[in-house]
Design an enzyme around this catalytic site. Structure first.
Site, PDB file in Angstrom:
ATOM      1  N   GLY A  57      34.319  41.535  41.796  1.00 47.09           N
ATOM      2  CA  GLY A  57      35.964  40.854  42.075  1.00 47.09           C
ATOM      3  C   GLY A  57      36.336  42.158  42.247  1.00 47.09           C
ATOM      4  O   GLY A  57      37.252  42.994  43.022  1.00 47.09           O
ATOM      5  N   ASP A  80      38.550  37.258  32.733  1.00 47.89           N
ATOM      6  CA  ASP A  80      38.305  36.404  30.814  1.00 47.89           C
ATOM      7  C   ASP A  80      37.361  35.346  31.210  1.00 47.89           C
ATOM      8  O   ASP A  80      37.250  34.404  30.717  1.00 47.89           O
ATOM      9  CB  ASP A  80      39.723  36.795  30.755  1.00 47.89           C
ATOM     10  N   GLN A  92      33.524  35.773  32.026  1.00 47.15           N
ATOM     11  CA  GLN A  92      33.210  36.439  31.012  1.00 47.15           C
ATOM     12  C   GLN A  92      32.879  34.957  29.854  1.00 47.15           C
ATOM     13  O   GLN A  92      31.900  35.102  29.128  1.00 47.15           O
ATOM     14  CB  GLN A  92      34.336  37.323  30.306  1.00 47.15           C
ATOM     15  N   HIS A 120      38.866  45.449  29.453  1.00 51.12           N
ATOM     16  CA  HIS A 120      39.685  45.032  28.989  1.00 51.12           C
ATOM     17  C   HIS A 120      39.024  44.995  28.033  1.00 51.12           C
ATOM     18  O   HIS A 120      38.487  44.232  27.477  1.00 51.12           O
ATOM     19  CB  HIS A 120      39.726  43.724  30.052  1.00 51.12           C
ATOM     20  N   GLU A 161      51.688  43.834  31.904  1.00 53.44           N
ATOM     21  CA  GLU A 161      51.741  42.885  33.375  1.00 53.44           C
ATOM     22  C   GLU A 161      52.491  42.542  33.254  1.00 53.44           C
ATOM     23  O   GLU A 161      52.757  41.812  34.742  1.00 53.44           O
ATOM     24  CB  GLU A 161      49.902  42.052  33.012  1.00 53.44           C
ATOM     25  N   GLU A 191      67.332  48.178  50.341  1.00 49.36           N
ATOM     26  CA  GLU A 191      67.933  48.711  49.343  1.00 49.36           C
ATOM     27  C   GLU A 191      67.525  48.069  48.180  1.00 49.36           C
ATOM     28  O   GLU A 191      67.380  48.860  46.780  1.00 49.36           O
ATOM     29  CB  GLU A 191      69.514  48.092  49.638  1.00 49.36           C
ATOM     30  N   GLU A 234      63.191  51.120  49.888  1.00 50.10           N
ATOM     31  CA  GLU A 234      63.460  52.377  49.429  1.00 50.10           C
ATOM     32  C   GLU A 234      62.991  52.580  47.889  1.00 50.10           C
ATOM     33  O   GLU A 234      62.328  53.642  47.706  1.00 50.10           O
ATOM     34  CB  GLU A 234      64.906  52.585  49.098  1.00 50.10           C
TER      35      GLU A 234
END
Length: 352
Positions: free
Chosen positions: A39, A100, A103, A124, A212, A244, A248
């Site tokens: 994934g 997660d 798993q 992780h 995160e 702005e 940028e």
């Protein structure tokens, strides 16, 4: 390990000079690396290892979109691409790269195939650190370690193809064979790391979840949205407000900061911008520090992990996720962003 001075703090890191690819290949020459999950991190890590001469196989559910993606990427069913249980049986190092929540669901199957001497590899620290919530408790006779690239699997692969490396952390949770350190560093080099810095599973997941939710995605989206709305409320056009606020920063300034540092950026902007940035950065630091402290405590207490497990395990999670992403996608700011991106020179048709 090389000693590097990080702003007065000396830290040991592993570079590709002291642990070259040839050494990684020697360490892993008798291993079969089974990448379980294709994934987010799976494609980049698997393809980089394969291109670096490591014996890699992929384990994925057949007739799934990710199975089809693996085939499109060159993995051959029955040779280098297998159903998950067959890959688990064949692998001597199990790269556990599912989400997660996935798993947790697959753990009983994975544990069954963790025979003595094998290695369990994560990118992780979630499953191990919060094992009271996840139930992921490895048997004592296998190595358990992680390599956590500091970026997406897409970035890992792109930088590898450009001849660059994405920095990674590594950690050892369990050294059953006495070879865990060589194994994990070799894997870190093989997946395409620029350099490797050591941590532990708990620190990796605490910093990762904080990052995160903080500056990497949560905070930056919140700051973008706040500034954009202020400018719009004050009569600025969507194009001006987006340029702005976002364009940028992402297209011009951040690449230069990445290359040279923030002090260089301050020294090489207009004196007006320089003065304003120096006057205001501490105000933003002081305003957001309490939020980051609250965030870190929420991570450390297990609240964030439990919320992730609970929400991601719901049968309608994908539908709810799409609703939230749709809210972002259809907001004026990101609609303006789509328009601005389409106007970049590289996205304009060329005249023949």
């Amino acid at each position: 390990m090389a000693k590097i001075n990080f702003g007065g703090v000396v830290e040991d890191v592993v570079t590709r000079e002291e642990f070259p690819l040839e050494k990684a290949q020697e360490v892993l020459k008798n291993e079969t690396v089974a990448v379980i999950g294709y994934g987010v991190q799976g494609p980049g890590q698997a393809l980089n290892q394969k291109d670096n001469g490591i014996h890699v196989i992929v384990g994925q559910r057949k007739d799934s979109k990710t199975w089809d993606k693996a085939v499109a990427d060159g993995w051959v069913p029955g040779e280098t691409l297998f159903e998950i249980e067959e890959a688990l049986e064949k692998g001597t190092i199990i790269c556990y790269l599912l989400s997660d929540a996935a798993q947790i669901a697959l753990w009983p199957t994975v544990k069954k195939h963790l025979t003595a001497g094998k290695a369990l590899y994560f990118s992780h620290g979630f499953g191990i650190t919060f094992n009271e919530q996840t139930g992921i408790i490895p048997p004592p006779d296998v190595d358990v370690f992680l390599v956590a690239p500091k970026g997406s699997g897409t970035s890992l692969r792109r930088m590898f193809l450009e001849g660059r490396g994405l920095n990674s952390s590594f950690a050892i949770y369990q050294d059953a064979t006495g070879k865990a350190r060589d194994r994990v560093i070799a894997l870190g080099i093989a997946v395409g790391s620029g350099y490797l810095f050591e941590t532990d599973f708990k620190k990796e997941v605490y910093s990762d979840l904080t990052g995160e939710r903080g500056t990497l995605m949560g905070a930056i989206q919140g700051i973008f949205a706040a500034q954009y709305q202020v400018l719009r409320d004050k009569g600025h056009s969507p194009s001006e407000a987006f340029n702005e606020t976002v364009e940028e920063l992402t297209q011009s300034l951040m690449p230069l900061v990445a290359e040279n540092g923030m002090d260089w950026m301050y020294a090489n902007c207009s004196t007006t911008a320089q003065r304003g940035a120096l006057d205001w950065w501490k105000k933003f630091r002081d305003a957001t520090a309490p939020v980051f402290k609250e965030l870190y405590e929420s991570v450390a207490s297990g609240k964030e992990s439990q919320r992730s497990i609970d929400s991601n395990s719901q049968p309608d999670y994908r539908e709810k996720l799409e609703e939230e992403l749709k809210e972002l996608r259809e907001s004026e700011m990101w609609q303006a962003g789509a328009a601005v991106r389409s106007l970049r020179p590289e996205n304009q048709p060329t005249e023949v």
